[in-house]
Design a protein around this motif. Structure first.
Motif, PDB file in Angstrom:
ATOM      1  N   ARG A   1       0.819  -1.216   0.000  1.00  0.00           N
ATOM      2  CA  ARG A   1       0.000   0.000   0.000  1.00  0.00           C
ATOM      3  C   ARG A   1       0.851   1.264   0.000  1.00  0.00           C
ATOM      4  N   GLY A   2       1.922   1.253  -0.771  1.00  0.00           N
ATOM      5  CA  GLY A   2       2.776   2.423  -0.867  1.00  0.00           C
ATOM      6  C   GLY A   2       3.780   2.557   0.259  1.00  0.00           C
ATOM      7  N   LYS A   3       3.747   1.695   1.241  1.00  0.00           N
ATOM      8  CA  LYS A   3       4.665   1.730   2.375  1.00  0.00           C
ATOM      9  C   LYS A   3       5.881   0.863   2.039  1.00  0.00           C
ATOM     10  N   PRO A   4       7.095   1.283   2.415  1.00  0.00           N
ATOM     11  CA  PRO A   4       8.258   0.434   2.141  1.00  0.00           C
ATOM     12  C   PRO A   4       8.135  -0.909   2.865  1.00  0.00           C
ATOM     13  N   TYR A   5       8.826  -1.894   2.314  1.00  0.00           N
ATOM     14  CA  TYR A   5       8.802  -3.198   2.973  1.00  0.00           C
ATOM     15  C   TYR A   5      10.166  -3.869   2.922  1.00  0.00           C
ATOM     16  N   PHE A   6      10.393  -4.696   3.936  1.00  0.00           N
ATOM     17  CA  PHE A   6      11.531  -5.595   3.979  1.00  0.00           C
ATOM     18  C   PHE A   6      10.992  -6.976   3.639  1.00  0.00           C
ATOM     19  N   LEU A   7      11.873  -7.804   3.127  1.00  0.00           N
ATOM     20  CA  LEU A   7      11.448  -9.088   2.589  1.00  0.00           C
ATOM     21  C   LEU A   7      12.187 -10.234   3.265  1.00  0.00           C
ATOM     22  N   TYR A   8      11.447 -11.279   3.570  1.00  0.00           N
ATOM     23  CA  TYR A   8      12.024 -12.560   3.980  1.00  0.00           C
ATOM     24  C   TYR A   8      11.592 -13.568   2.927  1.00  0.00           C
ATOM     25  N   VAL A   9      12.554 -14.329   2.407  1.00  0.00           N
ATOM     26  CA  VAL A   9      12.247 -15.380   1.440  1.00  0.00           C
ATOM     27  C   VAL A   9      12.918 -16.655   1.921  1.00  0.00           C
ATOM     28  N   GLY A  10      12.139 -17.722   2.037  1.00  0.00           N
ATOM     29  CA  GLY A  10      12.743 -18.991   2.432  1.00  0.00           C
ATOM     30  C   GLY A  10      11.743 -19.906   3.104  1.00  0.00           C
ATOM     31  N   ARG A  11      12.280 -21.035   3.520  1.00  0.00           N
ATOM     32  CA  ARG A  11      11.446 -21.994   4.240  1.00  0.00           C
ATOM     33  C   ARG A  11      11.076 -21.398   5.596  1.00  0.00           C
ATOM     34  N   LEU A  12       9.880 -21.703   6.030  1.00  0.00           N
ATOM     35  CA  LEU A  12       9.454 -21.263   7.350  1.00  0.00           C
ATOM     36  C   LEU A  12       9.758 -22.396   8.327  1.00  0.00           C
ATOM     37  N   GLU A  13      10.992 -22.399   8.762  1.00  0.00           N
ATOM     38  CA  GLU A  13      11.516 -23.389   9.699  1.00  0.00           C
ATOM     39  C   GLU A  13      12.214 -22.641  10.828  1.00  0.00           C
ATOM     40  N   LYS A  14      12.219 -23.204  12.004  1.00  0.00           N
ATOM     41  CA  LYS A  14      12.805 -22.533  13.168  1.00  0.00           C
ATOM     42  C   LYS A  14      14.260 -22.139  12.927  1.00  0.00           C
TER      43      LYS A  14
END
Length: 189
Positions: free
Chosen positions: A7-20
């Motif tokens: 929505r026009g707000k900056p974002y940081f990204l996480y990409v990967g498996r959702l594992e502990k």
């Protein structure tokens, strides 16, 4: 920048498996209290239910699920940075190279081999505490041109050292040197 998911707000990204062991759970409390940007999470995994529970009620944290390479490319391109919060001793991870390919800086946890990739490329920040993570995020958002400079440095090192083309070039160069060495010794190739 067209940031379609935020929505026009900056974002940081996480990409990967959702594992502990990937450390995604360590980002949730940071973003709960961070109003300057969103956290977009691309991936699936066995730890997803727990991470969703931790993020419940935080409207600046969004789960995108598993995405195609094309869709991920656009996310990398528009992200303020990729955050790699791994709590395991990884030597390297594909997502860092994907970010560099798209001229996106990275912020990595100070564990394993990932800090070496950042230090060698100059393409991001290494953090060892929540305070250092927040400082890196703030700098990328607030210092004009810093995001683009870090992204450019990461991209240049990616092209020079980590792209498929650079690996093929190095391999073919090695073959050529070995052939020349054999010829100089009078051997037939």
């Amino acid at each position: 920048k067209g940031i379609e998911f935020s929505r026009g707000k900056p974002y940081f990204l996480y990409v990967g498996r959702l594992e502990k062991l990937k450390g995604i759970q360590t980002l949730i409390p940071v973003f709960r209290g961070y109003g300057k940007a969103d956290l977009l999470i691309a991936g699936k995994g066995e730890y997803e239910g727990r991470v969703r529970e931790l993020a419940e009620g935080a409207d600046n944290i969004r789960f995108l699920g598993h995405l195609s390479r094309d869709r991920l490319g656009k996310l990398y391109e528009d992200a303020a940075a990729l955050i790699v919060p791994s709590i395991a001793y990884e030597i390297s991870t594909l997502v860092v190279f994907e970010a560099f390919r798209e001229k996106t800086p990275v912020i990595v946890n100070d564990i394993g081999g990932l800090p070496e990739l950042v230090e060698e490329s100059g393409g991001g920040f290494v953090y060892g505490s929540e305070r250092e993570l927040l400082s890196a995020m703030d700098r990328i958002l607030e210092e004009p041109g810093l995001r683009d400079e870090l992204g450019r440095k990461g991209h240049e090192k990616y092209l020079e050292k980590w792209s498929a083309e650079s690996h093929i070039g190095a391999y073919l160069g090695l073959i050529e040197r070995l052939m020349l060495k054999n010829r100089s010794r009078g051997n037939r190739v």
